[in-house]
Enzyme design. Structure first.
Site, PDB file in Angstrom:
ATOM      1  N   LYS A  11      37.446 -36.258 -23.283  1.00 43.37           N
ATOM      2  CA  LYS A  11      36.666 -35.649 -22.201  1.00 43.37           C
ATOM      3  C   LYS A  11      37.116 -34.206 -21.973  1.00 43.37           C
ATOM      4  O   LYS A  11      36.295 -33.312 -21.779  1.00 43.37           O
ATOM      5  CB  LYS A  11      36.922 -36.394 -20.885  1.00 43.37           C
ATOM      6  CG  LYS A  11      36.199 -37.681 -20.715  1.00 43.37           C
ATOM      7  CD  LYS A  11      36.432 -38.096 -19.248  1.00 43.37           C
ATOM      8  CE  LYS A  11      35.896 -39.450 -18.938  1.00 43.37           C
ATOM      9  NZ  LYS A  11      36.082 -39.784 -17.522  1.00 43.37           N
ATOM     10  N   ASP A  64      33.218 -38.897 -14.213  1.00 42.26           N
ATOM     11  CA  ASP A  64      33.176 -40.328 -14.498  1.00 42.26           C
ATOM     12  C   ASP A  64      31.998 -40.587 -15.401  1.00 42.26           C
ATOM     13  O   ASP A  64      30.905 -40.077 -15.152  1.00 42.26           O
ATOM     14  CB  ASP A  64      33.016 -41.117 -13.189  1.00 42.26           C
ATOM     15  CG  ASP A  64      34.353 -41.659 -12.763  1.00 42.26           C
ATOM     16  OD1 ASP A  64      34.901 -42.493 -13.506  1.00 42.26           O
ATOM     17  OD2 ASP A  64      34.862 -41.199 -11.732  1.00 42.26           O
ATOM     18  N   ASP A 141      31.771 -43.154 -29.291  1.00 41.24           N
ATOM     19  CA  ASP A 141      31.030 -42.234 -30.161  1.00 41.24           C
ATOM     20  C   ASP A 141      30.659 -42.834 -31.524  1.00 41.24           C
ATOM     21  O   ASP A 141      29.551 -42.597 -32.012  1.00 41.24           O
ATOM     22  CB  ASP A 141      31.819 -40.928 -30.381  1.00 41.24           C
ATOM     23  CG  ASP A 141      31.711 -39.988 -29.189  1.00 41.24           C
ATOM     24  OD1 ASP A 141      30.848 -40.217 -28.316  1.00 41.24           O
ATOM     25  OD2 ASP A 141      32.501 -39.025 -29.123  1.00 41.24           O
TER      26      ASP A 141
END
Ligand code: IMP
Length: 179
Positions: A11, A64, A141
């Site tokens: 992230k 989030d 992913d």
């Protein structure tokens, strides 16, 4: 400069890169905070940012996110982090073995606090692949396919279209206008 409160490398790398596209430097701060188990990402984000408001260096934000699979009634959704750590991508593929409706979407909520809470949302739709493919990216992913390729096969291209890009873009445009 903005502080991003996260313990997730993937992230952070993406948010930092998206920040560069808008000329905003993003630095990581790893403060552990309890993740409330709630029924919506917006609610999780709101509670987390409120819990952090006196602890975090300013200005700061958090994010989030989660993977939602309609044919599994939205699972793993708000439980994405836990599900990834427990059953992982193989586990999701097993759950989806006989499922023909493979639609899925990622959602991201960016939360910023400046005396009040501001939430920014991004979503990207795709499908769950039949196999694990690619070695870039993180989390789900390798099983999230967008127009024939998984996010893990894309690398930096993911940052043009992802849920995180969309939420960060809304946030950064708003933030830049404030300054
Ligand atoms: P949380 O936002 O910390 O609750 O974690 C969300 C979880 O969803 C992550 O740990 C990943 O497993 C998954 N996730 C969120 N965004 C992505 C993404 O862009 N790619 C792959 N998995 C993601």
């Amino acid at each position: 400069m903005l502080y991003f409160i996260t313990s997730n490398d993937g992230k952070y790398r993406e948010a930092k890169r998206i920040g560069e596209m808008y000329g905003v430097k993003i630095e990581r701060v790893d403060i552990h905070y309890p993740e409330h188990q709630e029924t919506s990402l917006r609610r999780v984000a709101r509670l987390s940012i409120t819990a952090l408001k006196d602890l975090a260096p300013k200005p700061f934000f958090l994010e989030d996110s989660g993977l939602f699979i309609p044919s599994l009634n939205g699972f793993p959704g708000v439980y994405s982090s836990y599900v990834y750590k427990t059953i992982g991508n193989e586990g999701i593929l097993k759950l989806m073995r006989d499922v023909t409706d493979r639609r899925a979407y990622f959602k991201s909520i960016v939360a910023f606090f400046d005396g009040r809470v501001h939430l920014f949302e991004g979503k990207v739709s795709g499908r769950i692949s039949f196999q694990i493919k690619g070695n870039k990216g993180f989390g789900f992913d390798p099983i999230f396919e967008y127009r024939g390729r998984t996010f893990a096969e894309m690398g930096d291209e993911k940052n043009q279209i992802s849920h995180r890009r969309k939420a960060m873009e809304k946030f950064l445009k708003w933030y830049i206008n404030l300054r």
